[in-house]
Write a protein that holds these residues in place. Structure first.
Motif, mmCIF file in Angstrom:
data_model
loop_
_atom_site.group_PDB
_atom_site.id
_atom_site.type_symbol
_atom_site.label_atom_id
_atom_site.label_comp_id
_atom_site.label_asym_id
_atom_site.label_seq_id
_atom_site.Cartn_x
_atom_site.Cartn_y
_atom_site.Cartn_z
ATOM 1 N N TRP A 1 10.899 -1.555 -10.460
ATOM 2 C CA TRP A 1 10.431 0.091 -10.239
ATOM 3 C C TRP A 1 9.379 -0.312 -10.730
ATOM 4 O O TRP A 1 7.983 0.326 -9.931
ATOM 5 N N MET A 2 9.603 -0.852 -12.125
ATOM 6 C CA MET A 2 7.951 -1.104 -12.511
ATOM 7 C C MET A 2 6.486 -1.211 -12.180
ATOM 8 O O MET A 2 5.928 -0.892 -11.758
ATOM 9 N N MET B 1 2.206 -0.397 -8.570
ATOM 10 C CA MET B 1 0.932 -0.774 -7.751
ATOM 11 C C MET B 1 0.561 0.391 -7.101
ATOM 12 O O MET B 1 -0.329 0.845 -6.713
ATOM 13 N N ARG B 2 1.344 1.573 -6.940
ATOM 14 C CA ARG B 2 0.937 2.820 -6.228
ATOM 15 C C ARG B 2 0.301 3.830 -7.689
ATOM 16 O O ARG B 2 -1.068 3.978 -6.844
ATOM 17 N N GLY C 1 -3.138 2.629 -6.632
ATOM 18 C CA GLY C 1 -3.496 2.872 -5.273
ATOM 19 C C GLY C 1 -3.182 1.981 -3.472
ATOM 20 O O GLY C 1 -3.567 2.073 -3.003
ATOM 21 N N SER C 2 -2.350 1.408 -4.119
ATOM 22 C CA SER C 2 -1.494 0.724 -2.930
ATOM 23 C C SER C 2 -0.781 1.849 -1.487
ATOM 24 O O SER C 2 -0.223 2.369 -2.299
ATOM 25 N N SER C 3 -0.431 0.828 -1.273
ATOM 26 C CA SER C 3 -0.209 1.420 0.103
ATOM 27 C C SER C 3 1.772 1.990 -0.228
ATOM 28 O O SER C 3 1.802 1.102 -0.796
ATOM 29 N N ALA D 1 3.987 -1.502 -1.674
ATOM 30 C CA ALA D 1 4.427 -1.259 -2.708
ATOM 31 C C ALA D 1 6.110 -1.516 -2.775
ATOM 32 O O ALA D 1 6.787 -2.194 -3.640
ATOM 33 N N ASN D 2 6.248 -0.898 -1.578
ATOM 34 C CA ASN D 2 7.950 -1.086 -1.406
ATOM 35 C C ASN D 2 8.181 -2.722 -1.033
ATOM 36 O O ASN D 2 9.333 -3.190 -1.635
ATOM 37 N N PHE D 3 7.545 -3.467 -0.456
ATOM 38 C CA PHE D 3 7.550 -4.361 -0.292
ATOM 39 C C PHE D 3 7.898 -5.504 -0.813
ATOM 40 O O PHE D 3 8.582 -6.116 -1.219
#
Length: 148
Positions: free
Chosen positions: A39-40, A45-46, A49-51, A55-57
């Motif tokens: 989660w961190m 990453m979010r 500014g990451s997509s 970020a989930n990947f």
């Protein structure tokens, strides 16, 4: 302070889901740490500014790697660590919003939320597939080193 709150609540949600799914008690600490780290990474990453998909990947990949590590240390199947650790990443909010928007008649927003859920689920699945691939490559390399 906000980072600490994110860490604590992701840890607690992971451990609580582990208790609900009746995983062995000796895996709760490791599952909580794995879920919190995943989660961190997603959160940072979010914030950077990451997509959503990337970020989930990356978070799912790290959860998978942590699950492999703890499964080997504790000699328990990897799935025992993955299932609770995945809870903070599950897109429950967007899934609810998709159904809600479709029910109230806003199909366009409903479709948007369905796509958010699909991207999130696909990224999580892709992260776990890459984890499995890396695990098999490492195992093959270790086997070739022992055999030589």
């Amino acid at each position: 302070m906000m980072i600490f709150i994110h860490f604590i609540f992701s840890y607690l949600s992971t451990v609580a889901f582990g208790v609900l799914t009746n995983v062995p008690r000796r895996t709760l600490l490791a599952s909580g740490l794995t879920g919190s780290i995943g989660w961190m990474v997603f959160y940072f990453m979010r914030e950077a500014g990451s997509s959503l998909g990337l970020a989930n990947f990356v978070a799912a990949f790290l959860i998978g790697c942590g699950s492999i590590l703890f499964s080997r240390l504790k000699k328990i199947p990897m799935l025992v660590f993955i299932v609770p650790s995945l809870v903070p990443l599950v897109p429950g909010g967007p899934a609810y919003l998709a159904v809600r928007e479709i029910v109230i008649g806003d199909g366009d927003r409903g479709l948007y939320y369905i796509l958010v859920v699909a991207v999130t689920a696909g990224a999580i699945a892709g992260g776990f597939v890459l984890t499995t691939l890396v695990e098999k490559l490492v195992a093959r390399y270790q086997y070739s080193q022992i055999k030589s």
